[in-house]
Design an enzyme around this catalytic site. Structure first.
Site, PDB file in Angstrom:
ATOM      1  N   ALA A  68      29.395  41.740  47.446  1.00 57.83           N
ATOM      2  CA  ALA A  68      30.089  41.034  48.560  1.00 57.83           C
ATOM      3  C   ALA A  68      29.895  41.990  49.595  1.00 57.83           C
ATOM      4  CB  ALA A  68      31.366  40.787  48.304  1.00 57.83           C
TER       5      ALA A  68
ATOM      6  N   GLU B  67      28.391  38.962  39.553  1.00 54.62           N
ATOM      7  CA  GLU B  67      29.235  37.879  39.243  1.00 54.62           C
ATOM      8  C   GLU B  67      28.347  36.541  39.580  1.00 54.62           C
ATOM      9  OE1 GLU B  67      32.173  39.354  41.899  1.00 54.62           O
ATOM     10  OE2 GLU B  67      33.696  38.797  40.242  1.00 54.62           O
TER      11      GLU B  67
ATOM     12  N   GLY C 192      29.828  41.134  43.328  1.00 55.73           N
ATOM     13  CA  GLY C 192      29.443  39.652  43.666  1.00 55.73           C
ATOM     14  C   GLY C 192      28.031  39.434  43.042  1.00 55.73           C
TER      15      GLY C 192
ATOM     16  N   GLU D 288      33.881  47.348  41.854  1.00 58.14           N
ATOM     17  CA  GLU D 288      34.748  47.213  42.720  1.00 58.14           C
ATOM     18  C   GLU D 288      36.272  48.129  42.821  1.00 58.14           C
ATOM     19  OE1 GLU D 288      33.301  44.728  40.861  1.00 58.14           O
ATOM     20  OE2 GLU D 288      33.087  43.054  41.737  1.00 58.14           O
TER      21      GLU D 288
HETATM   22  N1  COA Z   1      27.961  45.362  51.571  1.00 58.52           N
HETATM   23  C1  COA Z   1      27.303  45.559  52.607  1.00 58.52           C
HETATM   24  N2  COA Z   1      26.185  46.558  52.917  1.00 58.52           N
HETATM   25  C2  COA Z   1      25.616  46.819  51.895  1.00 58.52           C
HETATM   26  C3  COA Z   1      26.115  46.708  50.659  1.00 58.52           C
HETATM   27  C4  COA Z   1      27.260  45.662  50.526  1.00 58.52           C
HETATM   28  N3  COA Z   1      27.905  45.314  49.185  1.00 58.52           N
HETATM   29  N4  COA Z   1      25.262  47.471  49.764  1.00 58.52           N
HETATM   30  C5  COA Z   1      24.269  47.827  50.326  1.00 58.52           C
HETATM   31  N5  COA Z   1      24.521  47.700  51.649  1.00 58.52           N
HETATM   32  C6  COA Z   1      23.719  48.142  52.989  1.00 58.52           C
HETATM   33  C7  COA Z   1      24.090  49.571  53.213  1.00 58.52           C
HETATM   34  O1  COA Z   1      25.139  49.875  53.856  1.00 58.52           O
HETATM   35  C8  COA Z   1      22.804  50.146  53.895  1.00 58.52           C
HETATM   36  O2  COA Z   1      22.913  49.444  55.216  1.00 58.52           O
HETATM   37  P1  COA Z   1      22.218  50.409  56.614  1.00 58.52           P
HETATM   38  O3  COA Z   1      20.787  50.509  56.186  1.00 58.52           O
HETATM   39  O4  COA Z   1      22.547  49.514  57.700  1.00 58.52           O
HETATM   40  O5  COA Z   1      23.252  51.569  56.367  1.00 58.52           O
HETATM   41  C9  COA Z   1      21.877  49.045  53.226  1.00 58.52           C
HETATM   42  O6  COA Z   1      22.544  48.101  52.585  1.00 58.52           O
HETATM   43  C10 COA Z   1      20.968  50.057  52.134  1.00 58.52           C
HETATM   44  O7  COA Z   1      21.745  50.626  51.383  1.00 58.52           O
HETATM   45  P2  COA Z   1      22.020  51.960  50.661  1.00 58.52           P
HETATM   46  O8  COA Z   1      23.394  52.399  50.165  1.00 58.52           O
HETATM   47  O9  COA Z   1      21.339  52.703  51.959  1.00 58.52           O
HETATM   48  O10 COA Z   1      21.050  52.062  49.552  1.00 58.52           O
HETATM   49  P3  COA Z   1      20.840  53.026  48.434  1.00 58.52           P
HETATM   50  O11 COA Z   1      19.507  52.639  47.788  1.00 58.52           O
HETATM   51  O12 COA Z   1      21.078  54.595  48.966  1.00 58.52           O
HETATM   52  O13 COA Z   1      22.076  52.678  47.511  1.00 58.52           O
HETATM   53  C11 COA Z   1      23.216  51.007  46.205  1.00 58.52           C
HETATM   54  C12 COA Z   1      21.885  51.328  46.723  1.00 58.52           C
HETATM   55  C13 COA Z   1      23.469  49.524  45.877  1.00 58.52           C
HETATM   56  C14 COA Z   1      23.847  51.908  45.190  1.00 58.52           C
HETATM   57  C15 COA Z   1      24.554  51.121  47.356  1.00 58.52           C
HETATM   58  O14 COA Z   1      23.950  50.523  48.551  1.00 58.52           O
HETATM   59  C16 COA Z   1      25.792  50.511  46.992  1.00 58.52           C
HETATM   60  O15 COA Z   1      26.458  51.295  46.275  1.00 58.52           O
HETATM   61  N6  COA Z   1      26.031  49.371  47.406  1.00 58.52           N
HETATM   62  C17 COA Z   1      27.380  49.068  47.265  1.00 58.52           C
HETATM   63  C18 COA Z   1      27.742  48.240  45.957  1.00 58.52           C
HETATM   64  C19 COA Z   1      29.064  47.722  45.705  1.00 58.52           C
HETATM   65  O16 COA Z   1      30.204  48.501  45.679  1.00 58.52           O
HETATM   66  N7  COA Z   1      29.243  46.366  45.600  1.00 58.52           N
HETATM   67  C20 COA Z   1      30.295  45.675  45.161  1.00 58.52           C
HETATM   68  C21 COA Z   1      30.855  45.342  46.382  1.00 58.52           C
HETATM   69  S1  COA Z   1      32.514  44.363  45.863  1.00 58.52           S
END
Ligand code: COA
Length: 260
Positions: free
Chosen positions: A66, A114, A111, A134
């Site tokens: 999400a 999910e 999500g 989460e």
């Molecule tokens: N919501 C909003 N933005 C998200 C996102 C999310 N769930 N997941 C990634 N992004 C965005 C990042 O903020 C970043 O945006 P920016 O370039 O404007 O700063 C972009 O996507 C790229 O992500 P980044 O974190 O730089 O990539 P990464 O390769 O370093 O890491 C992940 C990849 C997937 C490990 C990391 O993005 C992450 O942990 N995301 C969240 C996962 C999460 O907790 N999901 C559950 C939500 S309930």
């Protein structure tokens, strides 16, 4: 219909739905969630579509969860609405009358995991990573993850992954039954299409009634499930496809199903 965050391509009875926010790793903001609801409702009503494939844009993520910038604004009231709305959208996918194959091409977190769980079949690329992180944000999965993951991979494993937020790589996902197959990323879509074509070659009444019979398993007792199965089996026996399928077998030829 035109979508801002989804790409939809329909060809040869297969609809490919691509979640398309690659700069945010295809994170599900409210716009994307509403579009998923509209798109899947539309595809359900589209008689030209027999199978749907859901995937993410780019080579890094299926869906990274999400949208956390939207999540961060929730309070108790809006949080409940948020969760219920998401559950309803993913229920629409799970209860689609036609098969939905998730082609998981990278991160499937929160999500993203999910929505993959709501699909009927999951195929993954070797770089796919699943998880329910989460807990790192001080919340629990709210789009059905606590329920579907537990049912699919058992409660001990689901508990571990949800409590630790650990990621599950593709091989482990295969080992624990979270995905059906793992392929190199370059082959994933072809393999999903291959599976879709195989399903399309079958009698579609049987395909659709299979989804109903399997989906009811968590809602009723074993006996009620068997009664339901018998009713759906009887429905199949009344179709032209059944006559054709059995006749073709006995005549040692391929069936020509008309889906009637
Ligand atoms: N919501 C909003 N933005 C998200 C996102 C999310 N769930 N997941 C990634 N992004 C965005 C990042 O903020 C970043 O945006 P920016 O370039 O404007 O700063 C972009 O996507 C790229 O992500 P980044 O974190 O730089 O990539 P990464 O390769 O370093 O890491 C992940 C990849 C997937 C490990 C990391 O993005 C992450 O942990 N995301 C969240 C996962 C999460 O907790 N999901 C559950 C939500 S309930």
């Amino acid at each position: 219909m035109n979508y801002q965050n989804l790409l939809i391509e329909i060809k040869d009875k297969i609809a490919i739905v691509t979640i398309n926010r690659p700069d945010k790793l295809n994170a599900l903001n409210s716009q994307t969630m509403s579009e998923l609801k509209s798109a899947f409702t539309e595809l359900n009503n589209n008689n030209e579509v027999y199978v749907v494939i859901l995937t993410g844009s780019g080579e890094k993520a299926f869906v990274a969860g999400a949208d956390i910038s939207e999540l961060s604004k929730l309070d108790m009231i809006s949080g409940k609405e948020f969760s219920e709305k998401g559950q309803d959208i993913f229920n629409t996918i799970e209860n689609l009358s036609k098969p939905v194959i998730a082609a998981v091409n990278g991160f499937a977190l929160g999500g993203g995991c999910e929505v993959a769980l709501a699909c009927h079949i999951r195929l993954a690329s070797e770089n796919a990573k699943f998880g329910q992180p989460e807990v790192n944000l001080g919340i629990i999965p709210g789009y059905g993850g606590t329920q579907r993951l537990t049912r699919l991979i058992n409660s001990g494993r689901a508990m571990e992954y949800i409590l630790t937020g650990d990621m599950i790589d593709a091989n482990e996902a295969y080992r624990i039954g979270l995905v059906n197959h793992v392929y190199p990323l370059s082959e994933l879509m072809n393999k999903a299409m291959e599976m879709a074509k195989k399903i399309i070659s079958k009698g579609q009444n049987a395909v659709r009634l299979t989804i109903k019979a399997v989906n009811i398993v968590d809602e009723v007792s074993f006996k009620e499930g068997q009664n339901y199965e018998a009713s759906l089996f009887a429905l199949c026996c009344g179709t032209e496809d059944f006559k054709e399928g059995t006749k073709a077998f006995l005549e040692k030829r391929k069936p020509a199903f008309k889906n009637r």
